[in-house]
Enzyme design. Structure first.
Site, PDB file in Angstrom:
ATOM      1  CB  THR A  41       1.132  -0.527  -3.401  1.00 44.13           C
ATOM      2  OG1 THR A  41       1.608  -1.856  -3.344  1.00 44.13           O
ATOM      3  CG2 THR A  41       0.497  -0.262  -4.761  1.00 44.13           C
ATOM      4  N   GLY A  97       0.000  -9.334  -9.360  1.00 45.66           N
ATOM      5  CA  GLY A  97      -1.096  -8.766  -8.567  1.00 45.66           C
ATOM      6  C   GLY A  97      -2.093  -8.016  -9.435  1.00 45.66           C
TER       7      GLY A  97
HETATM    8  N1  ASP Z   1      -2.166  -4.556  -4.600  1.00 54.08           N
HETATM    9  C1  ASP Z   1      -0.768  -4.894  -4.534  1.00 54.08           C
HETATM   10  C2  ASP Z   1      -0.587  -6.323  -5.004  1.00 54.08           C
HETATM   11  O1  ASP Z   1      -1.371  -7.154  -4.623  1.00 54.08           O
HETATM   12  C3  ASP Z   1      -0.179  -4.764  -3.176  1.00 54.08           C
HETATM   13  C4  ASP Z   1      -0.523  -3.518  -2.412  1.00 54.08           C
HETATM   14  O2  ASP Z   1      -1.311  -2.712  -2.845  1.00 54.08           O
HETATM   15  O3  ASP Z   1       0.031  -3.342  -1.329  1.00 54.08           O
HETATM   16  O4  ASP Z   1       0.352  -6.589  -5.690  1.00 54.08           O
END
Ligand code: ASP
Length: 360
Positions: free
Chosen positions: A222, A252
């Site tokens: 991300t 998310g």
């Molecule tokens: N926080 C992101 C989500 O839950 C995923 C990530 O940060 O890898 O969509």
């Protein structure tokens, strides 16, 4: 005009923003601008062969953002450009290279926030927008809303003429391989457990019953950026394809303001990465801001407290830039792709606990 390096800086209310050394009350050098980036937190094997590629990608984008900030560009523009560049890089789980839902589609989330005005724009579950972060900025500037989701957000992209792409554009070979492998593992586990809710026939889109494998490089990636510009303005932006094998429609923390993304000139700009559900539950980004505002914590202490005391080991990481330009980067996973730069000459990237200096 930009202040001289180390000169006292004040905000719009005339408050002194230059940090002082508590013991001698001597003014310490405060950066004129600061930038921190992340490329996701999670579990990365130390023998991973593509680490050098990631260091280079982080250096390149850190250098792009630093040059813009040094030239006097606004932090809002810089975080948008940095995140859009990472969205176009297929190695990151945002834009091209996004992970897959359980049924094999891409649904992306992004947000951007202006710490000067608290203006904010976010999109959730977009399927055909090349740069979700740019669409988030247009939601902020060209709609009466702060968050658009699903088909309505994709329609808004068409309406404002944002660059669009077919779903196939977002698919990359490594993510596809990982999707197939994880889905096969999920089906095998489901049939062993007799768990009818996790069928692999595409009718079930849920994660019920079988835990998602949170490890592996596909979780890392991300992307996010936080910056303070020469005028003392803070901004944050985050973008993601979400979590692999997520249920269709799952949103998310990234576009949930105060969870994965937040910026306020009076406190800090914050961008998070990790188990989104935990970051939403604990309103992590706003918690960091609140600890600075109400408990007078430094940005470093606030970020550390949330990572160590609020979140659980393995949940993820946070990057933040405080209103004096101080940078905090903490994670409770084994790795977080990250980089930091400021006008005082800092320029470093890291993946594990390592910190590598040196411009590209
Ligand atoms: N926080 C992101 C989500 O839950 C995923 C990530 O940060 O890898 O969509």
């Amino acid at each position: 005009m930009a202040p001289e390096p180390g000169a006292e800086r004040t905000n719009q209310d005339g408050q002194n923003l230059s940090p002082t050394n508590g013991e001698t009350a001597e003014p310490m050098l405060a950066p004129e601008w600061s930038l921190a980036i992340h490329g996701g937190a999670g579990s990365a094997r130390r023998d991973t062969t593509d680490a050098e590629d990631y260091y280079q990608a982080l250096r390149d984008v850190l250098s792009l953002g630093s040059e813009q900030l040094a030239a006097g560009e606004a932090s809002l523009r810089v975080v948008e450009e940095v995140v859009a560049t990472l969205e176009d890089d297929p190695r990151f789980n945002a834009g091209r290279g996004a992970v897959f839902t359980f049924v094999g589609t891409h649904e992306m989330d992004a947000a951007i926030m202006d710490g000067r005005t608290l203006a904010v724009g976010a999109v959730a579950g977009v399927k055909n927008v090349q740069n979700p972060v740019r669409l988030a900025r247009r939601v902020m500037e060209e709609s009466d809303h702060v968050l658009l989701s699903g088909p309505g957000a994709d329609d808004f992209a068409a309406y404002v003429g944002a660059r669009r792409q077919p779903q196939a554009y977002f698919t990359t070979e490594p993510q596809l391989e990982r999707f197939r492998e994880l889905r096969a593992r999920r089906s095998a586990a489901a049939s062993t457990d007799g768990d009818a809710t996790a069928r692999a026939d595409g009718n079930d889109t849920g994660n019920a019953g079988v835990p998602v494998d949170f490890g592996g490089a596909s979780h890392l990636a991300t992307v996010g950026a936080v910056a303070m510009d020469r005028y003392g303005n803070l901004a944050a932006a985050t973008s993601t394809g979400g979590t692999m094998l997520k249920r269709v429609g799952r949103v998310g923390d990234v576009p949930v303001i105060g969870a994965g993304t937040y910026a306020n000139n009076e406190t800090a700009a914050i961008s998070c990465t990790g188990r989104g559900e935990e970051f939403i539950r604990h309103t992590v980004a706003h918690d960091v801001s609140a600890l600075i505002e109400y408990a007078s914590l430094s940005v470093e202490d606030a970020v550390q407290k949330v990572i160590r005391e609020t979140l659980k080991p393995g949940d993820g990481g946070i990057i933040a830039v405080g209103r004096n330009g101080a940078i905090a980067m903490e994670f409770n996973t084994n790795a977080m792709f990250r980089g930091a730069a400021d006008s005082l000459g800092r320029f470093d990237v890291g993946i594990w606990e390592d910190v590598r200096g040196g411009r590209p």
